[in-house]
Design an enzyme around this catalytic site. Sequence first.
Site, PDB file in Angstrom:
ATOM      1  N   MET A 138       9.116   0.650 -21.017  1.00 21.71           N
ATOM      2  CA  MET A 138       8.464   0.444 -19.717  1.00 21.71           C
ATOM      3  C   MET A 138       8.736  -0.967 -19.211  1.00 21.71           C
ATOM      4  O   MET A 138       8.892  -1.181 -18.007  1.00 21.71           O
ATOM      5  CB  MET A 138       6.945   0.684 -19.827  1.00 21.71           C
ATOM      6  CG  MET A 138       6.545   2.134 -20.046  1.00 21.71           C
ATOM      7  SD  MET A 138       7.399   3.359 -18.995  1.00 21.71           S
ATOM      8  CE  MET A 138       7.019   2.743 -17.343  1.00 21.71           C
ATOM      9  N   GLU A 139       8.786  -1.927 -20.120  1.00 22.25           N
ATOM     10  CA  GLU A 139       9.106  -3.307 -19.721  1.00 22.25           C
ATOM     11  C   GLU A 139      10.524  -3.375 -19.148  1.00 22.25           C
ATOM     12  O   GLU A 139      10.769  -4.062 -18.148  1.00 22.25           O
ATOM     13  CB  GLU A 139       8.977  -4.248 -20.928  1.00 22.25           C
ATOM     14  CG  GLU A 139       7.549  -4.634 -21.275  1.00 22.25           C
ATOM     15  CD  GLU A 139       6.777  -3.514 -21.989  1.00 22.25           C
ATOM     16  OE1 GLU A 139       7.388  -2.473 -22.332  1.00 22.25           O
ATOM     17  OE2 GLU A 139       5.560  -3.684 -22.199  1.00 22.25           O
ATOM     18  N   LEU A 177      -1.655   2.268 -18.428  1.00 27.52           N
ATOM     19  CA  LEU A 177      -1.915   2.549 -19.829  1.00 27.52           C
ATOM     20  C   LEU A 177      -0.940   1.852 -20.776  1.00 27.52           C
ATOM     21  O   LEU A 177      -0.914   2.118 -21.974  1.00 27.52           O
ATOM     22  CB  LEU A 177      -1.907   4.063 -20.053  1.00 27.52           C
ATOM     23  CG  LEU A 177      -2.873   4.846 -19.159  1.00 27.52           C
ATOM     24  CD1 LEU A 177      -2.942   6.289 -19.590  1.00 27.52           C
ATOM     25  CD2 LEU A 177      -4.261   4.241 -19.142  1.00 27.52           C
ATOM     26  N   CYS A 178      -0.133   0.938 -20.259  1.00 27.36           N
ATOM     27  CA  CYS A 178       0.778   0.161 -21.104  1.00 27.36           C
ATOM     28  C   CYS A 178       0.003  -0.839 -21.954  1.00 27.36           C
ATOM     29  O   CYS A 178      -0.934  -1.465 -21.471  1.00 27.36           O
ATOM     30  CB  CYS A 178       1.742  -0.639 -20.223  1.00 27.36           C
ATOM     31  SG  CYS A 178       3.407   0.022 -20.231  1.00 27.36           S
ATOM     32  N   HIS A 179       0.435  -1.007 -23.190  1.00 24.51           N
ATOM     33  CA  HIS A 179      -0.186  -1.985 -24.068  1.00 24.51           C
ATOM     34  C   HIS A 179       0.299  -3.388 -23.733  1.00 24.51           C
ATOM     35  O   HIS A 179       1.485  -3.579 -23.481  1.00 24.51           O
ATOM     36  CB  HIS A 179       0.182  -1.692 -25.528  1.00 24.51           C
ATOM     37  CG  HIS A 179      -0.286  -0.355 -25.992  1.00 24.51           C
ATOM     38  ND1 HIS A 179       0.427   0.796 -25.752  1.00 24.51           N
ATOM     39  CD2 HIS A 179      -1.390   0.033 -26.663  1.00 24.51           C
ATOM     40  CE1 HIS A 179      -0.232   1.829 -26.267  1.00 24.51           C
ATOM     41  NE2 HIS A 179      -1.325   1.401 -26.818  1.00 24.51           N
ATOM     42  N   ASP A 229      14.307  -7.504  -0.851  1.00 25.80           N
ATOM     43  CA  ASP A 229      13.576  -8.466  -0.031  1.00 25.80           C
ATOM     44  C   ASP A 229      14.504  -9.564   0.480  1.00 25.80           C
ATOM     45  O   ASP A 229      14.339 -10.057   1.600  1.00 25.80           O
ATOM     46  CB  ASP A 229      12.440  -9.075  -0.849  1.00 25.80           C
ATOM     47  CG  ASP A 229      11.625 -10.077  -0.050  1.00 25.80           C
ATOM     48  OD1 ASP A 229      11.138  -9.701   1.028  1.00 25.80           O
ATOM     49  OD2 ASP A 229      11.490 -11.234  -0.490  1.00 25.80           O
TER      50      ASP A 229
END
Lengths: 161, 161, 161, 161, 161, 161
Positions: free
Chosen positions: C111-112, C75-77, C126
């Site tokens: 969120m970014e 739901l992130c823009h 990794d």
Amino acid sequence: MSRFTHLDESGAARMVDVASKDVSVRTARATGRVLLSAVAVDLLRAGDVPKGDALGVARIAGIMAAKRTPDLVPLCHPIALHGVTVDLTVVDEGVEIAATVRTADRTGVEMEALTSVTVAALALIDMVKAVDPEAVVTDVRVEEKTGGKTGVWRRGEVAGA
Amino acid sequence: MSRFTHLDESGAARMVDVASKDVSVRTARATGRVLLSAVAVDLLRAGDVPKGDALGVARIAGIMAAKRTPDLVPLCHPIALHGVTVDLTVVDEGVEIAATVRTADRTGVEMEALTSVTVAALALIDMVKAVDPEAVVTDVRVEEKTGGKTGVWRRGEVAGA
Amino acid sequence: MSRFTHLDESGAARMVDVASKDVSVRTARATGRVLLSAVAVDLLRAGDVPKGDALGVARIAGIMAAKRTPDLVPLCHPIALHGVTVDLTVVDEGVEIAATVRTADRTGVEMEALTSVTVAALALIDMVKAVDPEAVVTDVRVEEKTGGKTGVWRRGEVAGA
Amino acid sequence: MSRFTHLDESGAARMVDVASKDVSVRTARATGRVLLSAVAVDLLRAGDVPKGDALGVARIAGIMAAKRTPDLVPLCHPIALHGVTVDLTVVDEGVEIAATVRTADRTGVEMEALTSVTVAALALIDMVKAVDPEAVVTDVRVEEKTGGKTGVWRRGEVAGA
Amino acid sequence: MSRFTHLDESGAARMVDVASKDVSVRTARATGRVLLSAVAVDLLRAGDVPKGDALGVARIAGIMAAKRTPDLVPLCHPIALHGVTVDLTVVDEGVEIAATVRTADRTGVEMEALTSVTVAALALIDMVKAVDPEAVVTDVRVEEKTGGKTGVWRRGEVAGA
Amino acid sequence: MSRFTHLDESGAARMVDVASKDVSVRTARATGRVLLSAVAVDLLRAGDVPKGDALGVARIAGIMAAKRTPDLVPLCHPIALHGVTVDLTVVDEGVEIAATVRTADRTGVEMEALTSVTVAALALIDMVKAVDPEAVVTDVRVEEKTGGKTGVWRRGEVAGA
């Protein structure tokens, strides 16, 4: 120590902050060439490439690639793109490619134009590689930029930056 | 009628069926060059590119791009990739790039190797474009392929396909 | 009924409308840590991780991931990003990661920043997992936000929202 | 020299060649936690998160992220995934997340399991951040791997690699 | 010559330039239907689809797909999206889907709304295909657009453009 | 309770495990239609769509979309694709689309074929929407599947699954 860089504080890669730059209309035009065999050129001219419409596929690949630039080039900003054209011209030595990208945003779009040209070139090679495995992408470069603080920049008219 | 192809039944683009091809170890090696100004070469050699570790960023961009090949090249098959190396060498005229891709799958990986070289070149240009806006990507081509029905193919040794 | 939510009209997921929010410069800073074995820390400090330049790869992965946030978080823009920095610091217990994201757009970028930290952490794991399969990502959180209607928000200074 | 690695020939990042590894069924299980406020936990338990079905969105984000692992983690191999499950359990301190990934391919899938857990955590935070801006992702780690040459690996049972 | 188009200068595909268009709030609403068997409808109503929460998965797939529109539709502009809602209603013949997309940018968002509906439909079919392999996506169309130079457009009220 | 499903343990969405299924050649064919105005049909037949080669763009979009299926459909397995063809036929009511997808892998490819048809339809609509804003995508469905345990399945010949 000649071949590899060291990493220090200033050397750490980062996406440069452009939040304070103006939103303005900016354009960039890049060109490049794919060198092909005479057989491949003839097939392109006749529209007889066995794998399909090579020029059409390359053109669309180039347009779509402009939109993928920030996914491919690690430090590129994700920006709006407002116009992309990709032209392919069959010449005796192969195919000439030109891409023009327009935006109204905070950074230049020369990387988008270069990406468009190179991916169009890759897509073209993919279409003809069965008939010409020795295709070469060459002379990919920015020709002109407009917009932003520097205004108009044309290849060859400016010495450094 | 010389510049553009017509579309007919046989000319419609399609992803060629390779389901009946053998799974075998296949490799491809491609090379290319980025031509740079002396100033940019000096900065690369000194590890002083303002935007960060240009060679490291280009190498990773090249490796990641190999994986994105089927997203970029319309008719490329999505396949497993089992190894990718990208080498960048600073020379007096700029940077030489070589990419080697390996798989154990049903199609050759020359498009992945070419994509790896070109995107590494684009990423490198993005890192140095503030100090050298006239960079050129040139001489991108497949050098060698192994595996599959045709076995070993080396550039210059074969005339056509 | 304690563990799972029901779906009703109000519970249906949706991307909240932000079209009426102001375009303003917004920033977010997030941090996190990767806990590593002493052996892995020594290899990082010596630059001897067999798989390659672990910190450089993690930094670039973190920057690129900020751009992929709307692809990952449903739901992130999708918004413009105008600056991303990712810092990795080797400490005795492992690696500390901090990401700062800037935009001039209509929604916050926490969120970014969080995505940047977590993907940098994943990429680091990794790189070292062959020498330390027990690495742990921990303490990933937003430290500070600026811009938008709420102005400056700092972790610990605010009780609720 | 303590914080940053140098780059030399052996330090150049590369995608390790796995073409000679066996195709075998491999699994990996990873876990992690999102620490939340009591208010957020109550909303999750009641199914009343204003933005929608938070646990459902997080689960799907986690599953989809497993497939995006090679796009995010630079040196990860693109491989087939044959099964992914993501479980979220609301507990008093927040939400526990567990992801299990299965494949029949040439490399382990622990990075896919870790990516699944972390992106599920990010998506969950995005759903509740309006009611709890202080959420923390923590304790993300591989619990168990099976398949390949090493057979079964369980966290805590093995000292190094 | 009736079935296929020729390519000439004017026929070359290009992303139309919208840099001179105004930034304004624009919305689009699209609808569509998935026709399902009575068995599948009963399972959806009972929440007993074996593969999981079909409506929730379809809703999220639809929202995420709106963001992927420029990756899928070759000449679509990459733009900001400021709000997406996807509603699914189970009816006797199957599921009705409606998507509303909002932006404050330079182009309309009807392609985003259509993409949202169709991918929600595809995701729904994927969830129920084991119990109903004959599902059909039908009647996908734009119902209404607002914003931009043309103002409000409603299906059926306008003859041409 | 008629419109929305509940979530319980068995209802949690998951990617079904196919690791134990056989690798076999599998195909799927899907079809669909785009209903268009007479004006749009005439422009398509004449090759005079202002935005460019609509059928060529739609075909390539459909082929590329088959490769993006696991990115779009949340629980779809990422698999190899070994052949994709997309055919578009202009008829009086609009355009008929058929896509055939082939693989040699562990799951069926009907979702890939459906995705290919729907995205080709979306791309076509994008090309003609300036001349026909009322285009409708309809009758998208699987026609035939072969391979795997169930062998040949044809629409209409089988009652349930």
